[in-house]
Design an enzyme around this catalytic site. Structure first.
Site, mmCIF file in Angstrom:
data_model
loop_
_atom_site.group_PDB
_atom_site.id
_atom_site.type_symbol
_atom_site.label_atom_id
_atom_site.label_comp_id
_atom_site.label_asym_id
_atom_site.label_seq_id
_atom_site.Cartn_x
_atom_site.Cartn_y
_atom_site.Cartn_z
ATOM 1 C CG HIS A 1 -1.960 -0.942 1.358
ATOM 2 N ND1 HIS A 1 -2.149 -1.783 2.435
ATOM 3 C CD2 HIS A 1 -2.977 -1.202 0.501
ATOM 4 C CE1 HIS A 1 -3.241 -2.517 2.235
ATOM 5 N NE2 HIS A 1 -3.755 -2.196 1.067
ATOM 6 C CB CYS B 1 -3.138 -1.886 8.681
ATOM 7 S SG CYS B 1 -1.759 -2.852 9.174
HETATM 8 C C1 CIR Z 1 -4.012 -7.813 3.179
HETATM 9 O O1 CIR Z 1 -3.247 -8.301 2.344
HETATM 10 O O2 CIR Z 1 -5.008 -7.184 2.873
HETATM 11 C C2 CIR Z 1 -3.691 -8.049 4.651
HETATM 12 N N1 CIR Z 1 -3.099 -9.344 4.798
HETATM 13 C C3 CIR Z 1 -2.778 -6.971 5.195
HETATM 14 C C4 CIR Z 1 -3.404 -5.621 5.180
HETATM 15 C C5 CIR Z 1 -2.551 -4.584 5.788
HETATM 16 N N2 CIR Z 1 -3.206 -3.324 5.739
HETATM 17 C C6 CIR Z 1 -2.603 -2.159 5.778
HETATM 18 O O3 CIR Z 1 -1.393 -2.096 5.824
HETATM 19 N N3 CIR Z 1 -3.341 -1.065 5.721
#
Ligand code: CIR
Length: 258
Positions: free
Chosen positions: A163, A250
């Site tokens: 991201h 997150c």
């Molecule tokens: C994903 O791949 O969506 C989750 N395993 C990790 C999301 C992490 N989110 C973030 O950094 N905002």
């Protein structure tokens, strides 16, 4: 005038082992350790005077602890995202319900995709990472939804990371913490920039709590740089959540109500 500071989090799902993975190979996640790290994160929010609303565990939604991806919170408006990974879309339901108790709520439509982790808000400027999870259609929608509130929205290229907020986050509204190999530093030319230590490429993700910065304990060299720039840092062990490609920002959605 007082400011109400609310952090929405969600209990870690026991199915986190089935999380989405983009850049990492799947390795076993130690559930109790991950839960303990998440509890430590919640305690750090509370210790910094954030009121924590903890949503219940979602057994069927492995990635649901990563609440940041489900919504964008602006001054006077929350926008429910449409996560790029289809498995994550049902996560927005509980968030929509919770946010609607606090402020007006709009939504990204079914013809666009947006992960909150791709959205960096700096004052009235919104940067949106064009990662594998977010689309230009979402940038257009965000711009339309926020124009009357005075926001400007800009799409930003990101490379080699999940991201935009893997590559850049803010230490305060004028200062960014950045990995210049994953996002072009010129995009953030108007801001003071602290670069991650080159040996710690994953260290650009942090949470600005106002009184202090939450940052992963795995990045001591970058922490030194942040502290040298005058910021107080709380380093939290988050390595078990990092196996699911999660980082500090997150795990919470921060809402400042004036
Ligand atoms: C994903 O791949 O969506 C989750 N395993 C990790 C999301 C992490 N989110 C973030 O950094 N905002």
């Amino acid at each position: 005038m007082g400011q109400q500071r609310i952090a929405i989090t969600r209990e870690l799902s026991r199915s986190i082992g089935n999380c989405q993975l983009t850049h990492l190979d799947r390795v076993p996640i130690h559930l109790e350790r991950a839960q303990a790290q998440h509890r430590g994160y919640v305690r750090a929010l509370q210790a910094a005077d954030w009121e924590v609303i903890s949503l219940p565990e979602e057994l069927e939604l492995p990635d649901s602890v990563f609440v940041e991806d489900t919504a964008i919170v602006l001054d006077g408006l929350a926008i429910i995202t449409r996560p790029g990974a289809a498995s994550r879309r049902p996560e927005t339901k509980a968030m929509q319900k919770e946010l609607a108790k606090l402020l007006p709520v709009a939504s990204i439509s079914d013809s666009a995709q947006l992960d909150g982790g791709d959205v960096l808000v700096l004052g009235k400027q919104i940067f949106v990472g064009m990662s594998s999870r977010s689309t230009h259609a979402a940038v257009t929608e965000l711009a339309e939804l926020t124009r009357l509130l005075g926001y400007r929205v800009e799409a930003v290229s990101v490379e080699a990371c999940l991201h935009l907020k893997s590559a850049v986050t803010c230490l305060d509204p004028e200062t960014v913490l950045i990995n210049p190999h994953w996002v072009a530093p010129e995009v953030f030319g108007a801001y003071r920039q602290i670069e991650v230590d080159p040996t710690e490429p994953d260290a650009a993700n942090c949470v600005d709590l106002g009184s202090k910065i939450l940052h992963g304990a795995a990045y001591p060299r970058t922490r030194q740089r942040i502290e040298a720039a005058g910021f107080a840092v709380e380093a939290l062990p988050l390595d078990e959540l990092a196996k699911a490609e999660g980082a500090a920002s997150c795990c919470s959605l921060l809402i400042r109500i004036y």
